[in-house]
Design an enzyme around this catalytic site. Sequence first.
Site, mmCIF file in Angstrom:
data_model
loop_
_atom_site.group_PDB
_atom_site.id
_atom_site.type_symbol
_atom_site.label_atom_id
_atom_site.label_comp_id
_atom_site.label_asym_id
_atom_site.label_seq_id
_atom_site.Cartn_x
_atom_site.Cartn_y
_atom_site.Cartn_z
ATOM 1 N N CYS A 104 0.914 -0.973 -0.033
ATOM 2 C CA CYS A 104 0.000 -0.140 -0.035
ATOM 3 C C CYS A 104 0.869 1.274 0.085
ATOM 4 O O CYS A 104 1.583 1.662 0.912
ATOM 5 C CB CYS A 104 -1.072 0.096 1.063
ATOM 6 N N MET A 318 -4.566 5.256 -5.597
ATOM 7 C CA MET A 318 -3.643 4.342 -4.544
ATOM 8 C C MET A 318 -2.323 4.798 -4.790
ATOM 9 O O MET A 318 -1.802 5.078 -5.806
ATOM 10 C CB MET A 318 -3.837 2.994 -5.136
#
Length: 396
Positions: A104, A318
Amino acid sequence: MAHVSQIRVPATYMRGGTSKGVFFKLSDLPEAAQVPGEARDRLLMRVIGSPDPYQKQIDGMGGATSSTSKTVILSKSESAEHDVDYLFGQVSIDKPFVDWSGNCGNLSAAVGPFAISNGLIDPSRIPENGEVEVRIWQANIGKTIVSRVPISGGEVQETGDFELDGVTFPAAEVPVAFKDPADGEGAIFPTGNLVDDLEVPAEVVPGGTLKATMINAGIPTVFVNAADIGYTGTELQEAINGDPQALAMFEAIRAHGAVRMGLIADVSEAAARQHTPKVAFVAPPADYLSSSGKQVTSGEVDLVVRALSMGKLHHAMMGTAAVAIASAAAIEGTLVNLAAGGGKRNAVTFGHPSGSLGVGAEASLVDGRWVIDQAVMSRSARVLMEGWVRIPGDSF
């Protein structure tokens, strides 16, 4: 009637970039969850509140979106070249699994601050004022991330005037560099091509083929042209997430892209690998109104990009997908590069549903293969809550 008592586990709830997650020190986890396996996965799912057929995660810390259904486990690094080992778990909202297949990028910005505040960095390295360079080993993909964390009064500085589209309030800027961001040991272009004809079912996409750039940088990502699938690239979440047929189309593209990239052997395996690859669509610069009501003009961005995460259009972008965008934009001939106008570049600013974001990347051709030296972007991070999370003692 006997009742199972709840246990409490030390944890910190943090925002990193446009994501939120529950952070743990590895040594604070119950012994059974300190090693990979079913016990760890079950504990993290219960913390987040999954699997939840209502898709609300009411009985847990998750926020019922891919951006808020996240967990992080940190420890002092076993490597002399790194300060901290960072393991990321993307928790499925409605299915019983934790996806460990990728990083992430947004929460990467919170790793350094957490490490400093929780004793994972030698106190002698922390100045009264200035910054600390934290070298992070990203354990999911086996790569290095370097974070520069601002320090004020001997503590992590969290407040500031850095603004990030997709985050309501300003905070302190945390520059993050992703070194050699190709995921794992794979080639940046797993198929060997900058653009492929990706075969998909004809009932999903008329004609049964789509031009696609499939890149493995930051996170494996399948890029397609917005116009080829009937979009402009300026869509907001409701235009995609409220359309089951559109979501099914994107999942089919993602699944077939995953097979072509060698991530899975058959499209049937894609349902158990939701975190990777991502699928995104690109278009040349255009004017649009962001989700916050902010006007984004074609003159302030190089292209527009929309990306899906865990089966839904992301509200912003993201962090790992931003690395993929910058990497692809830096290589002449990819769909991302062409949408941005073509030519050689080492930085790109793209429009996303919440506004815009600038990311830098340096690409070079070495022995016939493309290499990304590093990708750099600025995020911010903040502790939202710290203490303990509680879960029933028989959860794992």
